[in-house]
Scaffold this motif. Structure first.
Motif, PDB file in Angstrom:
ATOM      1  N   UNK A 241       0.802  -1.219   0.000  1.00 55.21           N
ATOM      2  CA  UNK A 241       0.000   0.000   0.000  1.00 55.21           C
ATOM      3  C   UNK A 241       0.840   1.277   0.000  1.00 55.21           C
ATOM      4  N   UNK A 242       2.128   1.190   0.291  1.00 59.46           N
ATOM      5  CA  UNK A 242       3.029   2.300  -0.011  1.00 59.46           C
ATOM      6  C   UNK A 242       3.157   2.430  -1.524  1.00 59.46           C
ATOM      7  N   UNK A 243       3.404   1.312  -2.196  1.00 57.53           N
ATOM      8  CA  UNK A 243       3.562   1.327  -3.655  1.00 57.53           C
ATOM      9  C   UNK A 243       2.284   1.775  -4.356  1.00 57.53           C
ATOM     10  N   UNK A 244       1.130   1.461  -3.746  1.00 59.94           N
ATOM     11  CA  UNK A 244      -0.138   1.843  -4.371  1.00 59.94           C
ATOM     12  C   UNK A 244      -0.299   3.354  -4.479  1.00 59.94           C
ATOM     13  N   UNK A 245       0.403   4.099  -3.639  1.00 60.19           N
ATOM     14  CA  UNK A 245       0.312   5.556  -3.657  1.00 60.19           C
ATOM     15  C   UNK A 245       1.434   6.206  -4.483  1.00 60.19           C
ATOM     16  N   UNK A 246       2.336   5.407  -5.027  1.00 58.03           N
ATOM     17  CA  UNK A 246       3.460   5.922  -5.792  1.00 58.03           C
ATOM     18  C   UNK A 246       3.118   5.882  -7.278  1.00 58.03           C
ATOM     19  N   UNK A 247       3.416   6.930  -8.041  1.00 56.42           N
ATOM     20  CA  UNK A 247       3.206   6.861  -9.495  1.00 56.42           C
ATOM     21  C   UNK A 247       3.895   5.639 -10.081  1.00 56.42           C
ATOM     22  N   UNK A 248       3.260   5.000 -11.022  1.00 57.54           N
ATOM     23  CA  UNK A 248       3.743   3.717 -11.539  1.00 57.54           C
ATOM     24  C   UNK A 248       5.177   3.781 -12.024  1.00 57.54           C
ATOM     25  N   UNK A 249       5.577   4.895 -12.619  1.00 60.26           N
ATOM     26  CA  UNK A 249       6.929   5.014 -13.154  1.00 60.26           C
ATOM     27  C   UNK A 249       7.998   4.952 -12.058  1.00 60.26           C
ATOM     28  N   UNK A 250       7.605   5.264 -10.814  1.00 63.80           N
ATOM     29  CA  UNK A 250       8.561   5.303  -9.714  1.00 63.80           C
ATOM     30  C   UNK A 250       8.504   4.072  -8.824  1.00 63.80           C
ATOM     31  N   UNK A 251       7.564   3.199  -9.053  1.00 60.49           N
ATOM     32  CA  UNK A 251       7.368   2.082  -8.128  1.00 60.49           C
ATOM     33  C   UNK A 251       8.560   1.141  -8.061  1.00 60.49           C
ATOM     34  N   UNK A 252       9.230   0.934  -9.176  1.00 66.64           N
ATOM     35  CA  UNK A 252      10.390   0.036  -9.174  1.00 66.64           C
ATOM     36  C   UNK A 252      11.492   0.544  -8.268  1.00 66.64           C
ATOM     37  N   UNK A 253      11.742   1.862  -8.301  1.00 66.34           N
ATOM     38  CA  UNK A 253      12.770   2.440  -7.439  1.00 66.34           C
ATOM     39  C   UNK A 253      12.396   2.277  -5.966  1.00 66.34           C
ATOM     40  N   UNK A 254      11.157   2.605  -5.649  1.00 62.90           N
ATOM     41  CA  UNK A 254      10.716   2.537  -4.255  1.00 62.90           C
ATOM     42  C   UNK A 254      10.734   1.095  -3.751  1.00 62.90           C
ATOM     43  N   UNK A 255      10.282   0.157  -4.584  1.00 66.48           N
ATOM     44  CA  UNK A 255      10.262  -1.251  -4.180  1.00 66.48           C
ATOM     45  C   UNK A 255      11.674  -1.764  -3.933  1.00 66.48           C
TER      46      UNK A 255
END
Length: 311
Positions: A241-255
Motif C-alpha cells: 500500500x506504499x507502492x499503491x500511492x506511488x506513481x507507476x513510473x517510480x514504483x520500481x525504485x521505491x520497491x
C-alpha cells in the motif's frame, strides 16, 4: 419484513463466554432498525446454543464448517439486506448508541465508511486504564501519529488505529465496490481499510473523539508463531500500500530501495548479535554457554582426582 437500514454481522467461533454480550449489545442498540446475522464458524463449544437462546426476530443464525474469519465475514455480508453494514467480532461489544452515532455522522459528512475510537477491556469486561499498559501505549502512538499528519492513509501506514473489523461501519454499496475480505488470517481488516481508502479517499471518516466499541484483549494472548506470521503479513501489506500511492513510473525504485532497507536491517541485527558477548545474546545462549562451562569444570575435577581418569 421490510429490509432493515443496518445489517450487523457477527462472525462467531468458540466464544460461548462472550458471544451473549456481543449479541445483546446489538439487539439493545438505541437505533433499532437493524438485523443481526450471526455466522457460527464451526464452533465446538456452546456458542451456537447461546446465540439460539435469543428470540428476537431481527436475529438470524447460520452454522458452517470452519472456514476462518475472513470467509465467515464474507458470508455474513452476502446474507445482509441493509443499506449499511457493521461487523462485530463475537468477543467484542458495541456501546449502546454506537450505530445511532455512526449513522448520524455518515449522513452529516457523506461518509461511506466510518470507525470510532475504542475502549480496551479484559476477559471480565474491565477497562485497561493504565497508560503504561502495552496496548494503550501502542494505540496512543498510532493515534498521535495520525493527529500529527492529519491524513488517514498515512496514519494507517504507521499503524492500524482502527484496531479491528469490529470497528467497521460502511455502506453496503461501498463494501461491494471494495470487494470481499482478503484471505489473510490476521490482517484482513487492515487490508480492507486500505482498499476502502483507495476506493473512497475523501469519504472515509474517523470519529476520533468517540469511544463506541469495547475491544476485548484476552489475558491469554502471548507471543507465539502468530506474532511472527502477523508481522510478516504486516510487512507485505505496508509494502503493497506504499507502492499503491506511488506513481507507476517510480514504483520500481521505491520497491527496490525499501526491500534493500529491510535486508540491511536484518543483516545489521545479525552482525550486532554476532559481535555481542554470549550473555548479551539472549538467555538461551547464555544458559548453553554456562552448561558447557559446568561440563568442562566437572570433567576437570574428575580427572584431577587421585586415581581419576577421563571417561
Amino acid at each position: 419484513m421490510a429490509d432493515p437500514l443496518i445489517s450487523v454481522v457477527i462472525p462467531a467461533y468458540n466464544h460461548e463466554r462472550f458471544v451473549g454480550a456481543a449479541v445483546e449489545s446489538v439487539l439493545e442498540q438505541s437505533y433499532s432498525d437493524l438485523e443481526l446475522i450471526v455466522v457460527d464458524d464451526g464452533s465446538t463449544d456452546r456458542t451456537g446454543d447461546v446465540v439460539r437462546s435469543f428470540t428476537d426476530p431481527r436475529l438470524r443464525y447460520y452454522h458452517q464448517e470452519n472456514q476462518d474469519a475472513f470467509n465467515t465475514i464474507n458470508r455474513g455480508i452476502s446474507l445482509a439486506r441493509g443499506r449499511y453494514l457493521a461487523i462485530l467480532n463475537s468477543d467484542d461489544v458495541f456501546v449502546r448508541n454506537r450505530l445511532e452515532r455512526l449513522l448520524a455522522i455518515c449522513r452529516e459528512h457523506d461518509f461511506v465508511c466510518l470507525f470510532s475510537d475504542v475502549v480496551p477491556i479484559d476477559d471480565g469486561g474491565n477497562e485497561f486504564t493504565d497508560p503504561a499498559f502495552g496496548w494503550n501505549r501502542w494505540h496512543r502512538d498510532n493515534r498521535s501519529f495520525y493527529f500529527a499528519c492529519g491524513d488517514l492513509y498515512t496514519g494507517f501506514l504507521h499503524g492500524n488505529f482502527m484496531v479491528t473489523t469490529s470497528n467497521l461501519f460502511m455502506t453496503a454499496d461501498a463494501a461491494r465496490q471494495v470487494g470481499p475480505f482478503s484471505p489473510l488470517r490476521y490482517l484482513h481488516d487492515y487490508d480492507f481499510i486500505f482498499r476502502m481508502l483507495l476506493a473512497f479517499p475523501e469519504r472515509v471518516g474517523y470519529a476520533a473523539d468517540e469511544k463506541l466499541l469495547y475491544y476485548r484483549i484476552h489475558g491469554g494472548n502471548t507471543l507465539s508463531e502468530a506474532a511472527i506470521k502477523g508481522r510478516e503479513q504486516d510487512r507485505e501489506l505496508i509494502r503493497k500500500y506504499v507502492l499503491a500511492k506511488i506513481p507507476e513510473a517510480w514504483r520500481g525504485y521505491v520497491a527496490a530501495g525499501s526491500d534493500r532497507l529491510v535486508t540491511l536491517e536484518r543483516e545489521l541485527t545479525e552482525v550486532r548479535r554476532s559481535l555481542q558477548p554470549p550473555a548479551a545474546q539472549g538467555v538461551r545462549l547464555a544458559l548453553r554457554t554456562l552448561g558447557k562451562a559446568v561440563q568442562v569444570w566437572v570433567k576437570k575435577k574428575w580427572t584431577d582426582k587421585p586415581g581419576g581418569s577421563e571417561r
